[in-house]
Motif scaffolding. Structure first.
Motif, PDB file in Angstrom:
ATOM      1  N   GLN A 280      -2.462   2.582  -3.992  1.00 25.01           N
ATOM      2  CA  GLN A 280      -3.153   2.627  -2.617  1.00 25.01           C
ATOM      3  C   GLN A 280      -3.914   3.912  -2.733  1.00 25.01           C
ATOM      4  O   GLN A 280      -3.568   5.032  -3.259  1.00 25.01           O
ATOM      5  CB  GLN A 280      -2.142   2.738  -1.706  1.00 25.01           C
ATOM      6  CG  GLN A 280      -1.239   1.358  -1.359  1.00 25.01           C
ATOM      7  CD  GLN A 280      -0.103   1.332  -0.403  1.00 25.01           C
ATOM      8  OE1 GLN A 280       1.146   1.279  -0.721  1.00 25.01           O
ATOM      9  NE2 GLN A 280      -0.512   1.402   1.071  1.00 25.01           N
ATOM     10  N   LEU A 281      -5.022   3.798  -1.788  1.00 26.91           N
ATOM     11  CA  LEU A 281      -5.922   4.977  -1.396  1.00 26.91           C
ATOM     12  C   LEU A 281      -5.199   5.996  -0.825  1.00 26.91           C
ATOM     13  O   LEU A 281      -4.594   5.951   0.274  1.00 26.91           O
ATOM     14  CB  LEU A 281      -7.274   4.523  -0.787  1.00 26.91           C
ATOM     15  CG  LEU A 281      -8.410   5.545  -0.755  1.00 26.91           C
ATOM     16  CD1 LEU A 281      -9.011   5.637  -2.101  1.00 26.91           C
ATOM     17  CD2 LEU A 281      -9.133   5.203   0.516  1.00 26.91           C
TER      18      LEU A 281
ATOM     19  N   GLU B 289     -11.787  -1.177  -2.691  1.00 24.72           N
ATOM     20  CA  GLU B 289     -12.004  -1.465  -4.003  1.00 24.72           C
ATOM     21  C   GLU B 289     -13.358  -2.492  -4.307  1.00 24.72           C
ATOM     22  O   GLU B 289     -14.064  -2.335  -5.058  1.00 24.72           O
ATOM     23  CB  GLU B 289     -10.837  -2.065  -4.896  1.00 24.72           C
ATOM     24  CG  GLU B 289      -9.625  -0.873  -5.023  1.00 24.72           C
ATOM     25  CD  GLU B 289      -8.367  -1.229  -5.751  1.00 24.72           C
ATOM     26  OE1 GLU B 289      -7.854  -0.538  -6.377  1.00 24.72           O
ATOM     27  OE2 GLU B 289      -8.180  -2.632  -5.426  1.00 24.72           O
TER      28      GLU B 289
ATOM     29  N   MET C  63      -5.969   7.841  -5.815  1.00 19.69           N
ATOM     30  CA  MET C  63      -5.145   6.687  -5.627  1.00 19.69           C
ATOM     31  C   MET C  63      -3.566   7.005  -6.077  1.00 19.69           C
ATOM     32  O   MET C  63      -3.417   7.883  -6.978  1.00 19.69           O
ATOM     33  CB  MET C  63      -5.422   5.673  -7.052  1.00 19.69           C
ATOM     34  CG  MET C  63      -6.867   4.902  -6.478  1.00 19.69           C
ATOM     35  SD  MET C  63      -6.647   3.981  -5.344  1.00 19.69           S
ATOM     36  CE  MET C  63      -6.015   2.360  -5.864  1.00 19.69           C
TER      37      MET C  63
ATOM     38  N   GLU D  88      -2.369  -1.507   1.600  1.00 24.67           N
ATOM     39  CA  GLU D  88      -2.983  -2.305   0.682  1.00 24.67           C
ATOM     40  C   GLU D  88      -3.866  -3.269   0.885  1.00 24.67           C
ATOM     41  O   GLU D  88      -4.963  -3.084   0.016  1.00 24.67           O
ATOM     42  CB  GLU D  88      -1.545  -3.281  -0.161  1.00 24.67           C
ATOM     43  CG  GLU D  88      -0.549  -2.172  -0.496  1.00 24.67           C
ATOM     44  CD  GLU D  88       0.557  -3.254  -1.377  1.00 24.67           C
ATOM     45  OE1 GLU D  88       0.198  -4.465  -1.432  1.00 24.67           O
ATOM     46  OE2 GLU D  88       1.661  -2.559  -1.520  1.00 24.67           O
TER      47      GLU D  88
ATOM     48  N   THR E   2      -6.860  -0.920   0.822  1.00 25.10           N
ATOM     49  CA  THR E   2      -7.358  -0.437  -0.367  1.00 25.10           C
ATOM     50  C   THR E   2      -8.029  -1.580  -0.952  1.00 25.10           C
ATOM     51  O   THR E   2      -9.012  -1.186  -1.832  1.00 25.10           O
ATOM     52  CB  THR E   2      -5.848  -0.101  -1.146  1.00 25.10           C
ATOM     53  OG1 THR E   2      -5.365   1.124  -0.388  1.00 25.10           O
ATOM     54  CG2 THR E   2      -6.368   0.317  -2.709  1.00 25.10           C
TER      55      THR E   2
END
Length: 220
Positions: free
Chosen positions: A167-168, A135, A163, A128, A131
């Motif tokens: 999360q990526l 972003e 995504m 997280e 990510t």
């Protein structure tokens, strides 16, 4: 660093020494394995090639080289491995939680130690915090490219193919010789580089449209 893995691994399994149809010696075995918390995982040959590929995929502010595919295993990881005709088959998905990234090696992936060939599917999930960091870089890019058109919604549009649950997540396929693997990044819309390139073109179009609207409204 030649040490790809430093780990404590335990397990149990079963062996079928004879082919039930021919009665000939043709051992097949399956083993349940646990890689224990604290294992040190370095960059495997496949992962090294992948990082080289990811390094150039920075369109729209996404710098995937930020993803670190090495580190200390944060929790026990379990899997089931089968062996037949020289192939080691992943029969249960293996999830390796690392500080910045979780590597999920998918069921059905296999490795042949005799020929050094392999075919594998994996999912790389950014933590997280990582990510959010990525972003933020996309937001900076959008602000520079799209100005007043930049928004969380536009960022979500760009990142939506990669995504999962906030999360990526990058799906990876790899095959061929382990020393020189052919690695692809997979999304529902195609290769990641193609998806991000399309998103960049979309932003350029939005920017041009916005300028045209302003010109029509204000005569400038």
């Amino acid at each position: 660093d030649p040490n790809y893995l430093d780990a404590h691994i335990t397990g149990n399994g079963r062996v079928q020494p004879f082919d039930p149809e021919t009665g000939e010696v043709n051992p097949v075995w399956s083993v349940n394995l646990t890689m224990h918390e604290g294992a040190e995982i370095n960059t495997f040959p496949v992962v090294a090639r992948l990082k080289q590929l990811l390094k150039d995929v920075d369109t729209a502010g996404v710098e995937l080289d930020d993803i670190t595919l090495r580190g200390t295993l944060l929790a026990n990881a379990t899997t089931e491995i089968g062996h037949a005709e020289g192939k080691y088959l992943v029969k249960k998905a293996l999830e390796l939680p690392l500080p910045d990234t979780t590597i999920q090696i998918q069921r059905g992936s296999w490795f042949h130690t005799g020929t050094n060939e392999h075919k594998a599917q994996a999912l790389l999930v950014a933590s997280e915090p990582l990510t959010r960091q990525i972003e933020g870089k996309v937001d900076v890019y959008l602000q520079a490219k799209a100005g007043s058109l930049a928004s969380p919604g536009l960022r979500s549009l760009i990142l939506s193919p990669v995504m999962r649950e906030g999360q990526l997540a990058i799906e990876v396929s790899s095959k061929g010789d382990l020393s020189k693997p052919k690695v692809d990044l997979v999304t529902p819309l195609g290769n990641l580089s193609d998806v991000l390139g399309t998103s960049k073109d979309t932003i350029d179009s939005l920017e041009k449209t916005g300028k045209a609207l302003l010109k029509n409204l204000f005569g400038q």
